[in-house]
Design a protein around this motif. Structure first.
Motif, PDB file in Angstrom:
ATOM      1  N   ARG A 203     -54.046   1.694 -25.589  1.00 16.57           N
ATOM      2  CA  ARG A 203     -53.686   2.832 -24.737  1.00 16.57           C
ATOM      3  C   ARG A 203     -54.714   3.077 -23.642  1.00 16.57           C
ATOM      4  NH1 ARG A 203     -50.060   6.817 -25.890  1.00 16.57           N
ATOM      5  NH2 ARG A 203     -51.035   8.298 -24.499  1.00 16.57           N
ATOM      6  N   GLU A 204     -55.989   2.871 -24.032  1.00 19.93           N
ATOM      7  CA  GLU A 204     -57.068   3.181 -23.093  1.00 19.93           C
ATOM      8  C   GLU A 204     -56.897   2.370 -21.808  1.00 19.93           C
ATOM      9  OE1 GLU A 204     -57.561   2.277 -26.243  1.00 19.93           O
ATOM     10  OE2 GLU A 204     -58.079   4.209 -27.117  1.00 19.93           O
TER      11      GLU A 204
ATOM     12  N   HIS B  90     -54.122   1.428 -20.396  1.00 19.65           N
ATOM     13  CA  HIS B  90     -53.118   2.092 -19.568  1.00 19.65           C
ATOM     14  C   HIS B  90     -53.723   3.309 -18.880  1.00 19.65           C
ATOM     15  CE1 HIS B  90     -49.281   0.161 -19.980  1.00 19.65           C
ATOM     16  NE2 HIS B  90     -49.501  -0.045 -21.266  1.00 19.65           N
ATOM     17  N   GLU B  91     -54.482   4.086 -19.666  1.00 19.44           N
ATOM     18  CA  GLU B  91     -55.052   5.314 -19.114  1.00 19.44           C
ATOM     19  C   GLU B  91     -56.025   4.982 -18.000  1.00 19.44           C
ATOM     20  OE1 GLU B  91     -56.566   7.814 -22.206  1.00 19.44           O
ATOM     21  OE2 GLU B  91     -54.627   7.905 -23.214  1.00 19.44           O
TER      22      GLU B  91
ATOM     23  N   ALA C  86     -54.223   4.009 -14.988  1.00 20.74           N
ATOM     24  CA  ALA C  86     -53.575   5.164 -14.360  1.00 20.74           C
ATOM     25  C   ALA C  86     -54.597   5.978 -13.563  1.00 20.74           C
ATOM     26  CB  ALA C  86     -52.897   6.021 -15.419  1.00 20.74           C
ATOM     27  N   VAL C  87     -55.772   6.142 -14.173  1.00 21.85           N
ATOM     28  CA  VAL C  87     -56.822   6.901 -13.482  1.00 21.85           C
ATOM     29  C   VAL C  87     -57.203   6.201 -12.182  1.00 21.85           C
ATOM     30  CG1 VAL C  87     -59.246   7.613 -13.614  1.00 21.85           C
ATOM     31  CG2 VAL C  87     -57.722   7.963 -15.575  1.00 21.85           C
TER      32      VAL C  87
ATOM     33  N   GLY D 219     -55.322   4.789 -10.332  1.00 21.36           N
ATOM     34  CA  GLY D 219     -54.257   4.948  -9.353  1.00 21.36           C
ATOM     35  C   GLY D 219     -53.180   3.888  -9.412  1.00 21.36           C
TER      36      GLY D 219
ATOM     37  N   ARG E 200     -48.966  -1.214 -13.524  1.00 20.35           N
ATOM     38  CA  ARG E 200     -49.468  -1.202 -14.911  1.00 20.35           C
ATOM     39  C   ARG E 200     -48.683  -2.188 -15.757  1.00 20.35           C
ATOM     40  NH1 ARG E 200     -49.332   4.428 -14.952  1.00 20.35           N
ATOM     41  NH2 ARG E 200     -47.841   4.382 -16.644  1.00 20.35           N
TER      42      ARG E 200
END
Lengths: 291, 284
Positions: A182-183, A185-186, A189-190, A192, A198
């Motif tokens: 998950r990290e 993906h996060e 996302a952070v 941008g 992604r």
């Protein structure tokens, strides 16, 4: 400390081993032996050298079967590698009704190939639902002969196989997606990255191992196609007998009271070579890449 | 367990939700639409036009007439019994035979263990269709040609099931079993009280998959069975197709008899299936 008597493990293993010997190992050897004979179901036979194999080369139906199998692979491998991944991503999040969707998407996998082929046969009939709707909307003016034309029949069978396989590979991807961190993906996302980026840079690399496994499985199962063609096209393999597969020919030659077990066995050996050789080569390549 | 969620990444936007559920419903329609259409056809009366160019999903006068009709033409309920018998033999054989072998290969030391494991592994690259002709010859020579036992026999202990169950037994910590050995527990007691309770997940997967595999199988029973009263559902249905090419309603009724029970069974047991598959993936 004595954990068990020497014969206990054998007592436990022997039944399974006996089945393995009688219904896998011996048949494998026997298939090879039979392929050099002209044994029939009811009459014995004798050694005839490589005659069955030269006959393979001159069998026009075999070439049809090989062309069909290659087309099967060319369509199924990309579609069934990609679509189930999207499907798995759709049902992966914990949202209402996801369990329901997951279960229903698996229904075509659970259903027997015979029943779903009968269902599709009715859908694709000259006067079936698909032709009705297509005529209604005005896409076509005359019923499309899905089940009569040599190529349309093949592509109908391929479509059926894809439809039936979606859920199976979806489940394989589901467990792979669960392992994508998950990290990552996060973090993306952070930084941008939008959904599409992604997908390309986090999700796809994360499930690459499964993607490879899935495409191999699809390739192997494309080699083994039988029921779809047999039900949609009938026991003759379509009107001209051209909509056949290797397994189809094995069944055709090997069944019945006058089954030509020798020739059917030569076909079986060919099937094995065509399935196993790519598998072994892939496994070797894979090991070299890792080592 | 609560995870910190970055809003940008996880936010459930109304637009996102709408798109997701729309896509899911489209796939749902593609997946069960054909099955529902077949169900509807099977319930339509002979007086209702099934070929109509304006398709009706809901039958105007639903009737079970077609189910009677199909049972009058072929002994379809008898075929269903035959399918159940073959499937039950498959489930029973695998639960007993594959569990026993899986336990021995995973937890007992003996000479030849690696060789035996290798033999089971080696058959995985062998597609079943390759050996089917020779298998047919073997089953006929054993005297089980044209019999339901002959149909069930080759699938009763599957190599893949032995290996799946072996992997599950291997993931039990050694200390647990060592303690039982010190306490004087014999092999049977260890299987019963330590082994089995820890592999329930994979056992339910094996049971479900063996049942479905036997119920759905077509090529093998098609080869083995000849007598019209011994057929399994799938083979019986494939013959029905020839006799009834004129009436899709009757074929639809027959198809539903084969389709509905297995889907209901799966829907009831799906929890165990998906959970077991998940466990298997983690333990690998």
């Amino acid at each position: 400390m004595k954990a068990h008597r020497w014969y206990t493990p054998w007592l436990l293993v022997v039944p399974a081993l006996a089945f393995l010997g009688a219904f896998s190992l011996w048949p494998a050897i026997n298939t090879l032996l039979l392929s050099f004979t002209n044994v029939h179901t009811l009459t014995g036979g004798r050694f005839i050298g490589a005659a069955n194999y030269t006959r393979l080369w001159h069998d026009p139906q075999l070439w049809d079967a090989i062309i069909n199998t290659l087309l099967y692979m060319a369509v199924c491998v990309p579609l069934l590698t990609f679509l189930p991944l999207l499907l798995a991503m759709l049902v992966q999040r914990t949202l209402p009704f996801m369990g329901f969707f997951r279960t229903v998407f698996y229904f075509p996998v659970i259903a027997s190939a015979v029943t779903v082929a009968l269902i599709w046969q009715w859908l694709l009939d000259d006067r079936g639902l698909v032709n009705d709707l297509a005529t209604e909307v005005g896409v076509v003016h005359k019923a499309v002969p899905f089940l009569e034309d040599r190529w349309l029949l093949l592509f109908s069978a391929i479509a059926l196989t894809v439809w039936k396989g979606l859920g199976y590979y979806m489940v394989l991807y589901l467990s792979a997606l669960g392992n994508v961190r998950r990290e990552l993906h996060e973090a993306a996302a952070v930084d941008g990255a939008g959904g599409v980026r992604r997908f390309w840079h986090v999700t796809l690399p994360g499930v690459r191992g499964t993607t490879l496994l899935v495409s191999i499985l699809i390739g192997v199962s494309a080699m083994r196609v039988f029921t779809e063609l047999y039900i949609l096209g009938g026991s003759t393999g379509g009107i001209g007998g051209q909509d056949v597969s290797l397994v189809f020919l094995i069944e055709q030659y090997g069944s019945g009271f006058d089954g030509q077990l020798g020739y059917a066995s030569a076909l079986s050996v060919l099937l094995f070579v065509l399935t196993a050789v790519p598998l072994i080569v892939l496994a070797r390549l894979n090991r070299r890449n890792e080592g | 367990m609560t995870r910190r969620r970055s809003p940008k990444f996880d936010a459930v936007t109304p637009l996102g939700l709408t798109l997701r559920y729309t896509a899911l419903c489209v796939v749902l329609l593609i997946t069960i639409g054909p099955m529902l259409w077949e169900l509807s056809t099977s319930l339509k009366s002979p007086f209702e036009d099934v070929y109509s160019s304006t398709p009706q999903l809901l039958p105007r006068h639903p009737t079970l007439h077609n189910y009677d009709l199909v049972a009058q033409t072929i002994p379809i309920w008898h075929f269903a019994e035959n399918s159940v018998l073959v499937a039950v033999l498959g489930v029973g054989g695998n639960l007993v035979g594959a569990t026993a072998a899986g336990y021995a290969l995973a937890r007992l030391r003996f000479r030849g263990r690696r060789l035996v494991t290798g033999l089971f592994l080696s058959t995985l690259v062998l597609p079943g269709e390759v050996t089917i002709i020779s298998q047919y010859q073997t089953v006929t020579k054993l005297g089980f040609g044209d019999s339901l036992i002959g149909v069930a026999l080759p699938g009763m202990i599957g190599a893949i099931n032995v290996l799946l169950i072996r992997n599950a037994f291997r993931s039990i910590p050694d200390e647990l079993e060592d303690a039982a050995v010190i306490d004087g527990a014999n092999v049977w007691q260890r299987i019963r009280y330590i082994g089995l309770p820890n592999v329930k997940g994979i056992l339910s997967v094996v049971a479900i998959l063996s049942f479905i595999a036997a119920w759905d199988d077509f090529l093998w029973p098609l080869l083995v069975l000849q007598s019209p009263n011994k057929l399994t559902l799938t083979v019986g249905l494939s013959y029905l197709q020839g006799e009834f090419s004129a009436d899709p309603r009757t074929i639809a009724a027959g198809t539903m008899i084969a389709l509905v029970p297995i889907l209901v069974l799966f829907a009831v047991l799906q929890r165990f299936f998906f959970r077991g598959v998940g466990e298997g993936a983690i333990k690998g």
